[in-house]
Write a protein that holds these residues in place. Structure first.
Motif, PDB file in Angstrom:
ATOM      1  N   LYS A  29       1.278  -4.074 -11.845  1.00  0.00           N
ATOM      2  CA  LYS A  29      -0.002  -3.970 -11.125  1.00  0.00           C
ATOM      3  C   LYS A  29      -0.870  -5.181 -11.416  1.00  0.00           C
ATOM      4  CE  LYS A  29      -0.549   0.899 -10.533  1.00  0.00           C
ATOM      5  NZ  LYS A  29      -1.547   1.919 -10.480  1.00  0.00           N
ATOM      6  N   GLN A  30      -1.512  -5.669 -10.380  1.00  0.00           N
ATOM      7  CA  GLN A  30      -2.423  -6.794 -10.533  1.00  0.00           C
ATOM      8  C   GLN A  30      -3.791  -6.318 -11.017  1.00  0.00           C
ATOM      9  OE1 GLN A  30      -1.397  -9.917 -10.147  1.00  0.00           O
ATOM     10  NE2 GLN A  30       0.633  -9.193  -9.614  1.00  0.00           N
ATOM     11  N   VAL A  31      -4.146  -5.116 -10.598  1.00  0.00           N
ATOM     12  CA  VAL A  31      -5.447  -4.554 -10.929  1.00  0.00           C
ATOM     13  C   VAL A  31      -5.231  -3.132 -11.423  1.00  0.00           C
ATOM     14  CG1 VAL A  31      -7.714  -3.924  -9.982  1.00  0.00           C
ATOM     15  CG2 VAL A  31      -6.490  -5.913  -9.085  1.00  0.00           C
ATOM     16  N   LYS A  32      -6.007  -2.729 -12.424  1.00  0.00           N
ATOM     17  CA  LYS A  32      -5.913  -1.345 -12.879  1.00  0.00           C
ATOM     18  C   LYS A  32      -6.348  -0.419 -11.758  1.00  0.00           C
ATOM     19  CE  LYS A  32      -6.300  -1.423 -17.816  1.00  0.00           C
ATOM     20  NZ  LYS A  32      -6.961  -0.817 -18.950  1.00  0.00           N
ATOM     21  N   GLY A  33      -5.713   0.715 -11.690  1.00  0.00           N
ATOM     22  CA  GLY A  33      -6.057   1.678 -10.653  1.00  0.00           C
ATOM     23  C   GLY A  33      -5.184   2.903 -10.767  1.00  0.00           C
ATOM     24  N   ARG A  34      -5.008   3.548  -9.657  1.00  0.00           N
ATOM     25  CA  ARG A  34      -4.210   4.771  -9.657  1.00  0.00           C
ATOM     26  C   ARG A  34      -2.749   4.449  -9.939  1.00  0.00           C
ATOM     27  NH1 ARG A  34      -5.713   7.966  -4.292  1.00  0.00           N
ATOM     28  NH2 ARG A  34      -4.392   6.325  -3.487  1.00  0.00           N
ATOM     29  N   ARG A  35      -2.090   5.417 -10.541  1.00  0.00           N
ATOM     30  CA  ARG A  35      -0.659   5.250 -10.787  1.00  0.00           C
ATOM     31  C   ARG A  35       0.096   5.509  -9.496  1.00  0.00           C
ATOM     32  NH1 ARG A  35       1.533  10.287 -11.031  1.00  0.00           N
ATOM     33  NH2 ARG A  35       0.120  11.981 -11.541  1.00  0.00           N
ATOM     34  N   ARG A  36       1.342   5.186  -9.481  1.00  0.00           N
ATOM     35  CA  ARG A  36       2.192   5.410  -8.314  1.00  0.00           C
ATOM     36  C   ARG A  36       2.237   6.909  -8.037  1.00  0.00           C
ATOM     37  NH1 ARG A  36       7.942   2.374  -7.557  1.00  0.00           N
ATOM     38  NH2 ARG A  36       7.346   1.568  -5.534  1.00  0.00           N
ATOM     39  N   GLY A  37       1.837   7.292  -6.827  1.00  0.00           N
ATOM     40  CA  GLY A  37       1.650   8.700  -6.517  1.00  0.00           C
ATOM     41  C   GLY A  37       2.906   9.479  -6.218  1.00  0.00           C
ATOM     42  N   VAL A  38       3.891   8.890  -5.582  1.00  0.00           N
ATOM     43  CA  VAL A  38       5.089   9.616  -5.167  1.00  0.00           C
ATOM     44  C   VAL A  38       6.273   9.096  -5.970  1.00  0.00           C
ATOM     45  CG1 VAL A  38       6.604  10.116  -3.212  1.00  0.00           C
ATOM     46  CG2 VAL A  38       4.151   9.937  -2.849  1.00  0.00           C
ATOM     47  N   PRO A  39       6.942   9.961  -6.721  1.00  0.00           N
ATOM     48  CA  PRO A  39       8.131   9.510  -7.457  1.00  0.00           C
ATOM     49  C   PRO A  39       9.224   9.034  -6.493  1.00  0.00           C
ATOM     50  CG  PRO A  39       7.431  11.702  -8.189  1.00  0.00           C
ATOM     51  CD  PRO A  39       6.625  11.364  -6.975  1.00  0.00           C
ATOM     52  N   ASN A  40      10.108   8.174  -6.979  1.00  0.00           N
ATOM     53  CA  ASN A  40      11.156   7.599  -6.144  1.00  0.00           C
ATOM     54  C   ASN A  40      12.033   8.654  -5.480  1.00  0.00           C
ATOM     55  OD1 ASN A  40      10.460   4.928  -6.535  1.00  0.00           O
ATOM     56  ND2 ASN A  40      11.777   4.696  -8.317  1.00  0.00           N
ATOM     57  N   ARG A  41      12.402   9.683  -6.221  1.00  0.00           N
ATOM     58  CA  ARG A  41      13.282  10.714  -5.655  1.00  0.00           C
ATOM     59  C   ARG A  41      12.587  11.463  -4.523  1.00  0.00           C
ATOM     60  NH1 ARG A  41      16.898  14.918  -9.181  1.00  0.00           N
ATOM     61  NH2 ARG A  41      18.087  15.786  -7.447  1.00  0.00           N
ATOM     62  N   GLN A  42      11.321  11.751  -4.717  1.00  0.00           N
ATOM     63  CA  GLN A  42      10.541  12.441  -3.687  1.00  0.00           C
ATOM     64  C   GLN A  42      10.400  11.549  -2.451  1.00  0.00           C
ATOM     65  OE1 GLN A  42       6.897  13.902  -5.291  1.00  0.00           O
ATOM     66  NE2 GLN A  42       6.140  14.615  -3.339  1.00  0.00           N
ATOM     67  N   ALA A  43      10.184  10.266  -2.648  1.00  0.00           N
ATOM     68  CA  ALA A  43      10.078   9.329  -1.525  1.00  0.00           C
ATOM     69  C   ALA A  43      11.400   9.238  -0.766  1.00  0.00           C
ATOM     70  CB  ALA A  43       9.656   7.946  -2.023  1.00  0.00           C
ATOM     71  N   LEU A  44      12.521   9.233  -1.484  1.00  0.00           N
ATOM     72  CA  LEU A  44      13.824   9.190  -0.829  1.00  0.00           C
ATOM     73  C   LEU A  44      14.044  10.447   0.010  1.00  0.00           C
ATOM     74  CD1 LEU A  44      16.556   7.893  -0.307  1.00  0.00           C
ATOM     75  CD2 LEU A  44      17.374   8.973  -2.413  1.00  0.00           C
ATOM     76  N   CYS A  45      13.695  11.606  -0.523  1.00  0.00           N
ATOM     77  CA  CYS A  45      13.827  12.856   0.238  1.00  0.00           C
ATOM     78  C   CYS A  45      12.968  12.805   1.499  1.00  0.00           C
ATOM     79  CB  CYS A  45      13.444  14.053  -0.618  1.00  0.00           C
ATOM     80  SG  CYS A  45      14.630  14.433  -1.922  1.00  0.00           S
ATOM     81  N   CYS A  46      11.781  12.245   1.383  1.00  0.00           N
ATOM     82  CA  CYS A  46      10.893  12.097   2.536  1.00  0.00           C
ATOM     83  C   CYS A  46      11.539  11.216   3.602  1.00  0.00           C
ATOM     84  CB  CYS A  46       9.570  11.500   2.083  1.00  0.00           C
ATOM     85  SG  CYS A  46       8.414  11.149   3.419  1.00  0.00           S
ATOM     86  N   ILE A  47      12.094  10.095   3.180  1.00  0.00           N
ATOM     87  CA  ILE A  47      12.745   9.170   4.109  1.00  0.00           C
ATOM     88  C   ILE A  47      13.932   9.851   4.785  1.00  0.00           C
ATOM     89  CG2 ILE A  47      14.105   7.035   4.212  1.00  0.00           C
ATOM     90  CD1 ILE A  47      12.212   6.035   1.885  1.00  0.00           C
ATOM     91  N   LEU A  48      14.714  10.590   4.006  1.00  0.00           N
ATOM     92  CA  LEU A  48      15.878  11.285   4.561  1.00  0.00           C
ATOM     93  C   LEU A  48      15.477  12.417   5.503  1.00  0.00           C
ATOM     94  CD1 LEU A  48      18.180  11.423   1.414  1.00  0.00           C
ATOM     95  CD2 LEU A  48      18.356   9.912   3.399  1.00  0.00           C
ATOM     96  N   PHE A  49      14.264  12.915   5.369  1.00  0.00           N
ATOM     97  CA  PHE A  49      13.756  13.937   6.290  1.00  0.00           C
ATOM     98  C   PHE A  49      13.261  13.304   7.586  1.00  0.00           C
ATOM     99  CE2 PHE A  49      10.226  16.401   8.024  1.00  0.00           C
ATOM    100  CZ  PHE A  49      10.831  17.630   8.215  1.00  0.00           C
ATOM    101  N   VAL A  50      12.528  12.209   7.460  1.00  0.00           N
ATOM    102  CA  VAL A  50      11.886  11.588   8.620  1.00  0.00           C
ATOM    103  C   VAL A  50      12.892  10.907   9.547  1.00  0.00           C
ATOM    104  CG1 VAL A  50      10.323   9.719   9.308  1.00  0.00           C
ATOM    105  CG2 VAL A  50       9.638  11.334   7.542  1.00  0.00           C
ATOM    106  N   LEU A  51      13.839  10.184   8.998  1.00  0.00           N
ATOM    107  CA  LEU A  51      14.734   9.396   9.840  1.00  0.00           C
ATOM    108  C   LEU A  51      15.509  10.239  10.855  1.00  0.00           C
ATOM    109  CD1 LEU A  51      15.944   6.653   7.365  1.00  0.00           C
ATOM    110  CD2 LEU A  51      14.197   6.495   9.136  1.00  0.00           C
ATOM    111  N   PRO A  52      16.173  11.331  10.473  1.00  0.00           N
ATOM    112  CA  PRO A  52      16.906  12.090  11.504  1.00  0.00           C
ATOM    113  C   PRO A  52      16.026  12.974  12.379  1.00  0.00           C
ATOM    114  CG  PRO A  52      17.302  13.066   9.364  1.00  0.00           C
ATOM    115  CD  PRO A  52      16.498  11.814   9.144  1.00  0.00           C
TER     116      PRO A  52
END
Length: 78
Positions: A29-52
């Protein structure tokens, strides 16, 4: 062939253990702020839901448990 999964966008533990080491580390991070909100596994599941399904990223409902659709879109295009 194995039993067909009723929710094919859910990534099983065995598959995740193969995918996780291949994902790049998030940039520092360049600037302090919020942490990454969506874990990688959750983001992958989201992508696999949206694409088809063809649902638009901005219309993805939080109730589905994926977090922000726009965050998942950014992860896909990054």
């Amino acid at each position: 062939m194995g039993k067909r999964q009723s929710r094919p966008w859910i990534v099983p533990d065995e598959l995740w253990s193969l995918i996780e080491p291949l994902l790049p580390e998030p940039p520092p991070k360049q600037v302090k702020g919020r942490r990454r909100g969506v874990p990688n596994r959750q983001a992958l599941c989201c992508i696999l839901f949206v694409l088809p399904t063809g649902i638009q990223w901005e219309h993805l409902r939080a109730e589905l448990g994926f977090g922000s659709g726009m965050t998942c879109r950014r992860r896909l295009t990054a």
